[in-house]
Design a protein around this motif. Structure first.
Motif, short mmCIF file in Angstrom:
data_model
loop_
_atom_site.label_atom_id
_atom_site.label_comp_id
_atom_site.label_asym_id
_atom_site.label_seq_id
_atom_site.Cartn_x
_atom_site.Cartn_y
_atom_site.Cartn_z
N ALA A 77 -53.43 13.24 82.69
CA ALA A 77 -52.40 12.53 83.13
C ALA A 77 -52.59 12.12 84.83
CB ALA A 77 -50.98 13.43 83.19
N PRO A 78 -53.15 13.14 85.66
CA PRO A 78 -53.05 12.82 87.00
C PRO A 78 -53.89 11.62 87.31
CG PRO A 78 -53.11 15.21 86.91
CD PRO A 78 -53.35 14.61 85.23
N HIS A 79 -54.94 11.40 86.40
CA HIS A 79 -55.55 10.06 86.60
C HIS A 79 -54.84 8.90 86.50
CE1 HIS A 79 -59.71 12.04 86.45
NE2 HIS A 79 -59.23 12.95 85.47
N LEU A 80 -54.01 8.96 85.92
CA LEU A 80 -53.08 7.65 85.90
C LEU A 80 -52.57 7.41 87.17
CD1 LEU A 80 -51.26 8.22 82.12
CD2 LEU A 80 -53.21 6.69 82.59
N LEU A 81 -52.24 8.25 88.14
CA LEU A 81 -51.56 8.02 89.27
C LEU A 81 -52.40 7.07 90.17
CD1 LEU A 81 -50.56 11.66 90.34
CD2 LEU A 81 -49.07 9.83 89.67
N TRP A 82 -53.86 6.86 89.82
CA TRP A 82 -54.86 6.24 90.43
C TRP A 82 -54.86 4.73 89.87
CZ3 TRP A 82 -55.96 7.95 95.24
CH2 TRP A 82 -55.75 9.55 95.27
N GLY A 83 -53.96 4.30 89.03
CA GLY A 83 -54.01 3.15 88.25
C GLY A 83 -53.71 1.81 89.15
N LEU A 84 -53.06 1.72 90.22
CA LEU A 84 -52.88 0.77 91.09
C LEU A 84 -54.28 0.88 92.06
CD1 LEU A 84 -51.45 -1.95 92.34
CD2 LEU A 84 -50.23 -0.25 93.61
N ASP A 85 -54.58 1.89 92.62
CA ASP A 85 -55.72 1.98 93.61
C ASP A 85 -57.07 1.80 92.88
OD1 ASP A 85 -56.46 3.37 96.16
OD2 ASP A 85 -57.91 4.25 94.86
N GLY A 86 -57.16 1.97 91.46
CA GLY A 86 -58.25 1.82 90.87
C GLY A 86 -58.60 0.19 90.49
N MET A 87 -57.60 -0.74 90.94
CA MET A 87 -57.88 -2.08 90.65
C MET A 87 -58.93 -2.38 91.60
SD MET A 87 -54.24 -4.08 90.12
CE MET A 87 -53.84 -3.92 91.89
N ALA A 88 -59.29 -1.66 92.83
CA ALA A 88 -60.17 -2.02 93.75
C ALA A 88 -61.11 -1.04 93.88
CB ALA A 88 -59.43 -2.31 94.95
N PHE A 89 -60.80 0.22 93.96
CA PHE A 89 -61.62 1.49 94.15
C PHE A 89 -61.82 2.18 92.90
CE2 PHE A 89 -59.24 0.36 98.17
CZ PHE A 89 -60.11 0.24 98.87
N ASP A 90 -63.06 2.86 92.74
CA ASP A 90 -63.48 3.68 91.76
C ASP A 90 -62.60 4.77 91.43
OD1 ASP A 90 -64.90 3.92 89.32
OD2 ASP A 90 -66.61 5.19 90.47
N GLN A 91 -62.63 5.50 90.29
CA GLN A 91 -61.63 6.75 90.03
C GLN A 91 -62.66 7.43 88.97
OE1 GLN A 91 -58.58 6.39 87.12
NE2 GLN A 91 -58.33 4.47 87.69
N GLY A 92 -62.26 8.56 88.68
CA GLY A 92 -63.14 9.50 87.96
C GLY A 92 -63.08 9.60 86.72
N ALA A 93 -62.09 8.89 85.95
CA ALA A 93 -62.10 9.16 84.55
C ALA A 93 -62.11 7.62 83.95
CB ALA A 93 -60.56 9.63 84.00
N ASP A 94 -63.09 7.52 82.75
CA ASP A 94 -63.18 6.26 81.91
C ASP A 94 -61.89 5.57 81.55
OD1 ASP A 94 -66.10 6.51 82.65
OD2 ASP A 94 -66.66 7.38 80.77
N LEU A 95 -61.14 6.49 80.77
CA LEU A 95 -59.82 6.05 80.49
C LEU A 95 -58.87 5.48 81.61
CD1 LEU A 95 -58.88 8.49 77.50
CD2 LEU A 95 -59.53 6.16 77.35
N GLY A 96 -58.90 6.13 82.58
CA GLY A 96 -58.37 5.77 83.97
C GLY A 96 -58.60 4.43 84.16
N ARG A 97 -60.02 3.82 84.09
CA ARG A 97 -60.48 2.57 84.57
C ARG A 97 -59.81 1.50 83.43
NH1 ARG A 97 -65.62 5.84 85.03
NH2 ARG A 97 -66.05 6.05 87.31
N PHE A 98 -59.53 1.97 82.33
CA PHE A 98 -58.90 1.01 81.57
C PHE A 98 -57.50 0.63 81.78
CE2 PHE A 98 -62.66 1.93 78.82
CZ PHE A 98 -62.87 0.74 78.09
N TRP A 99 -56.92 1.86 82.19
CA TRP A 99 -55.41 1.91 82.72
C TRP A 99 -55.23 1.03 84.21
CZ3 TRP A 99 -50.66 2.36 81.97
CH2 TRP A 99 -49.85 2.97 83.07
N SER A 100 -56.26 1.08 85.06
CA SER A 100 -56.41 0.23 86.19
C SER A 100 -56.21 -1.17 85.60
CB SER A 100 -57.34 0.72 86.94
OG SER A 100 -57.09 1.71 87.48
N ALA A 101 -57.18 -1.27 84.58
CA ALA A 101 -57.24 -2.89 84.12
C ALA A 101 -55.92 -3.16 83.56
CB ALA A 101 -58.32 -2.81 83.25
#
Length: 221
Positions: A87-111
């Motif tokens: 769940a905490p990886h979801l908090l980086w959803g907006l940030d992850g539009m430009a910057f990398d994050q640690g979870a693969d599913l979080g990268r789909f969430w950012s998309a």
């Protein structure tokens, strides 16, 4: 600017929250600029270039608190159904539009968050700058077929890009260990590294999403 703010706020508990807010506003401003170019490149019309910086900042803040609300609700709901470690990886959803994050599913969430932000912007353009989250969510459902495919493709690319960025990050770390160049040059290299991947990620994101949205309008769904 977002890159510099993130670096300044890193590791400073008193600065991390305001730094993240300012960085996300800068990410949205960069998102606007990239969206304008991507929409025009796809043959569409965009009035984003006519907005003053003050109007863009105001629009960014209006979008920001709504997206943050969506992210917080999604994070709490995900934790409530038993995925508390993810769940905490979801908090980086907006940030992850430009910057990398640690979870693969979080990268789909950012998309997915990027697709929602794009629809909010498109909806606001056609409604005199009025930001309407629920209207954008409705549009997301209406364009679910093509935008859903675009989000899945973008998620896969973000995963690959994340691993590629990790390899470059490791190479830079090794360079730091053996290089005799001064610390200012090392810092510059690191800033350029983060900035380059952030802009690449934004361009890829908007190119794929605007293509998907254009196809949805042209073919329906």
């Amino acid at each position: 600017m977002a890159t510099a703010i993130r670096i300044v706020g890193f590791g400073k508990p008193g600065l991390i929250v305001p730094a993240l807010v300012l960085a996300d506003v800068c990410v949205l401003l960069a998102f606007f600029a990239t969206a304008r170019d991507s929409i025009q490149a796809a043959g569409g019309q965009s009035s984003l270039g006519e907005l003053t910086l003050g109007e863009q900042i105001k629009l960014s803040l209006s979008i920001l608190w709504r997206i943050v609300l969506v992210i917080i609700i999604a994070t709490l709901a995900t934790a409530a159904i038993g995925f508390s470690s993810f769940a905490p990886h979801l908090l980086w959803g907006l940030d992850g539009m430009a910057f990398d994050q640690g979870a693969d599913l979080g990268r789909f969430w950012s998309a997915a968050i990027a697709a929602l932000v794009l629809l909010i912007i498109v909806n606001a353009e056609s409604n005199g700058g009025r930001v309407a989250l629920f209207a954008a969510v409705k549009d997301l459902g209406r364009h679910a077929l093509w935008l859903g495919a675009a989000v899945l493709l973008l998620g896969v690319i973000n995963v690959a890009l994340g691993y590629g960025q990790g390899l470059v990050r490791t190479a830079i770390w090794h360079f730091w260990q053996i290089s005799m160049v001064g610390q200012p040059l090392k810092n510059l290299i690191y800033v350029v590294f983060i900035f380059s991947f952030a802009m690449l990620r934004l361009w890829i994101t908007l190119s794929i999403l605007t293509f998907g949205l254009k196809q949805s309008y042209a073919r329906g769904g």
